[in-house]
Scaffold this motif. Sequence first.
Motif, PDB file in Angstrom:
ATOM      1  N   TYR A 128      40.628  42.114  32.643  1.00 58.10           N
ATOM      2  CA  TYR A 128      39.360  41.828  31.973  1.00 58.10           C
ATOM      3  C   TYR A 128      38.693  43.129  31.520  1.00 58.10           C
ATOM      4  N   GLN A 129      38.622  44.084  32.451  1.00 61.29           N
ATOM      5  CA  GLN A 129      37.901  45.325  32.146  1.00 61.29           C
ATOM      6  C   GLN A 129      38.633  46.205  31.128  1.00 61.29           C
ATOM      7  N   SER A 130      39.937  45.974  30.964  1.00 59.86           N
ATOM      8  CA  SER A 130      40.651  46.747  29.945  1.00 59.86           C
ATOM      9  C   SER A 130      40.150  46.386  28.552  1.00 59.86           C
ATOM     10  N   VAL A 131      39.508  45.268  28.412  1.00 62.67           N
ATOM     11  CA  VAL A 131      38.971  44.837  27.118  1.00 62.67           C
ATOM     12  C   VAL A 131      37.451  44.908  27.092  1.00 62.67           C
ATOM     13  N   ARG A 132      36.845  44.453  28.173  1.00 65.85           N
ATOM     14  CA  ARG A 132      35.382  44.455  28.233  1.00 65.85           C
ATOM     15  C   ARG A 132      34.962  44.899  29.645  1.00 65.85           C
ATOM     16  N   PRO A 133      34.568  46.160  29.795  1.00 62.90           N
ATOM     17  CA  PRO A 133      34.143  46.632  31.129  1.00 62.90           C
ATOM     18  C   PRO A 133      32.912  45.859  31.604  1.00 62.90           C
ATOM     19  N   LEU A 134      32.942  45.489  32.877  1.00 63.95           N
ATOM     20  CA  LEU A 134      31.789  44.809  33.469  1.00 63.95           C
ATOM     21  C   LEU A 134      30.650  45.804  33.652  1.00 63.95           C
ATOM     22  N   THR A 135      29.415  45.349  33.512  1.00 62.75           N
ATOM     23  CA  THR A 135      28.272  46.225  33.765  1.00 62.75           C
ATOM     24  C   THR A 135      28.071  46.325  35.280  1.00 62.75           C
ATOM     25  N   PRO A 136      27.381  47.377  35.742  1.00 59.20           N
ATOM     26  CA  PRO A 136      27.111  47.486  37.190  1.00 59.20           C
ATOM     27  C   PRO A 136      26.408  46.236  37.724  1.00 59.20           C
ATOM     28  N   ALA A 137      25.488  45.674  36.964  1.00 65.49           N
ATOM     29  CA  ALA A 137      24.784  44.476  37.438  1.00 65.49           C
ATOM     30  C   ALA A 137      25.740  43.291  37.570  1.00 65.49           C
ATOM     31  N   GLU A 138      26.690  43.176  36.651  1.00 59.58           N
ATOM     32  CA  GLU A 138      27.677  42.088  36.741  1.00 59.58           C
ATOM     33  C   GLU A 138      28.547  42.260  37.983  1.00 59.58           C
ATOM     34  N   ILE A 139      28.968  43.504  38.207  1.00 59.10           N
ATOM     35  CA  ILE A 139      29.818  43.758  39.378  1.00 59.10           C
ATOM     36  C   ILE A 139      29.081  43.387  40.662  1.00 59.10           C
TER      37      ILE A 139
END
Lengths: 321, 321
Positions: free
Chosen positions: A251-262
């Motif tokens: 997933y993150q290879s295309v759209r990195p998660l934001t710190p808040a999402e993590i």
Amino acid sequence: MAVYTEVFDDDLAEFLTHYDIGQPLALKGIAEGVENSNYLLMTDQGPFILTLYEKRVKEGDLPYFLGLMRHFSEKGVACPQPVPGRDGTALRRLKNRPAAIFTFLPGAWPRRPGVAQCGQLGKALAEMHLAGQSYPHTRANALSLEGWEGLFRDTGHLADEWTPGLSDEIAAELAFLKDNWPHDLPTGVIHADLFPDNVFFLDGTLSGLIDFYFACNDLLAYDLCICLNSWCFENQREFNATKGLHMIAGYQSVRPLTPAEIEALPILARGAALRFLLTRLYDAANTPKGAMVTIKNPMEYVDRLRFHQRVRSALEYGLRP
Amino acid sequence: MAVYTEVFDDDLAEFLTHYDIGQPLALKGIAEGVENSNYLLMTDQGPFILTLYEKRVKEGDLPYFLGLMRHFSEKGVACPQPVPGRDGTALRRLKNRPAAIFTFLPGAWPRRPGVAQCGQLGKALAEMHLAGQSYPHTRANALSLEGWEGLFRDTGHLADEWTPGLSDEIAAELAFLKDNWPHDLPTGVIHADLFPDNVFFLDGTLSGLIDFYFACNDLLAYDLCICLNSWCFENQREFNATKGLHMIAGYQSVRPLTPAEIEALPILARGAALRFLLTRLYDAANTPKGAMVTIKNPMEYVDRLRFHQRVRSALEYGLRP
């Protein structure tokens, strides 16, 4: 498994007069999807899928779903395409139900998804999320917090028949989620039901996504948590962090998660587990005996919910620190 | 409606290493047949049918059935062909069950067969009977008089639950048939289950026959009477003599009935009605609740049996004098 509405040969012949897709060679009811009637339609131009929408899908939502499939395909997300008739319309009626013909998506869903498939799924999910950003229509998620409360009012009293105390456990979880559900995370179009049986692979490579009839606008990371729930548990109840790692990394290879999402992943995962627990309880209580549908066990999601309740950080899902 | 055994993608991949039929594109469980698991297998060479034989078909009978389909096809009777693997063998095992791949027969079975279709069916049945004369293998009919007596012993006591007095009615009919069943009529390979759902039409023309898993050696005219029972009644219980006329005329255009066969039609039709009455009673009593199979109503065949009991001559079936 579903074929609810039988389509007769003369019904089909009349229906196909609206299309330029060749002469029908065969129509086989297929054991796929539980919400609609699905047929594999073979014509001399090749295979198509004919879908009749049964009552669980709201007719007013169909333009959103069909438009979304068209939009995704234009953006390079492989999925079945609604086939327009000669009048340009893809959605018409058959046997007094809304009905549409779709292009045939090759592939088969993975009965035992492995680590590599989880990685591909994560990547495809993020690509879908990015592609959805430009879709101009919106649909509220009927199965988010408020929807869960409604389901619980209807069927919560039956939960204790599955395991004593479950009704109280759900009530407490609902209260917790209501107080703690995040509201400021990135949103967009989510699939909301991307279980392995809605993802096709061909020769080990993801070939496309199907069944967009729960798609809606909601938190993107919640969609990822639905997949963590539905792809990454072994023997129904043991979380496989290697699968989680590959899914999240994909997933993150295309759209990195934001710190808040993590930070929100554990609570979003709890919400996802509760959502499927509640709909399974509802389905188990509302499926007529003898219906040609396999009842899915709600208890699998009790175990998953309890797992997520113990999770302290997204690292436990396999997120690379 | 049937998919009993789930085939996983890696099972399929291993199975297909035995064949030269191209790369798999899709495998869809299809809602067809109630005895076996059937899949539509799409490869880059086109569509095929994959059948897994469930317990109701005796494994020892499969070479008779598959050889028969090959024989019929060589003689010009359109039906699915067992596809041999690289080793020349069509029958192997998959998921611990006997399994075979078949060519795809285009067409759809008629949900509301009309007069013209009854005529074509009669002709095709006679052609099949002639083609079967040179098939060198034989199989006894397990569902003839003795088989009916066995079914009645097993489930006769349940008949009165459907309608009071039915058990005595069946016992009397069995006794009558035992005393009066003809034994000196022309015999050969019969299909023994040629209901409309086992006959495909394409553009109004009969395109082939399927499902030979009740085929056996027995009285040819009995096979015609099975079709009179299963094709020529309206609203489940009213005999349509126009359909009967066309079916019998179609049959006789290829293979004229002997005078003894004509005289025996009413009693053979009674036997055919009783056979399906008994197997439906048996199935209704032995299908587990929740099985993904539609229970067929035995009472339809009580009405048909009573109709045949009143018939005094084959003229009433539409035979041209």
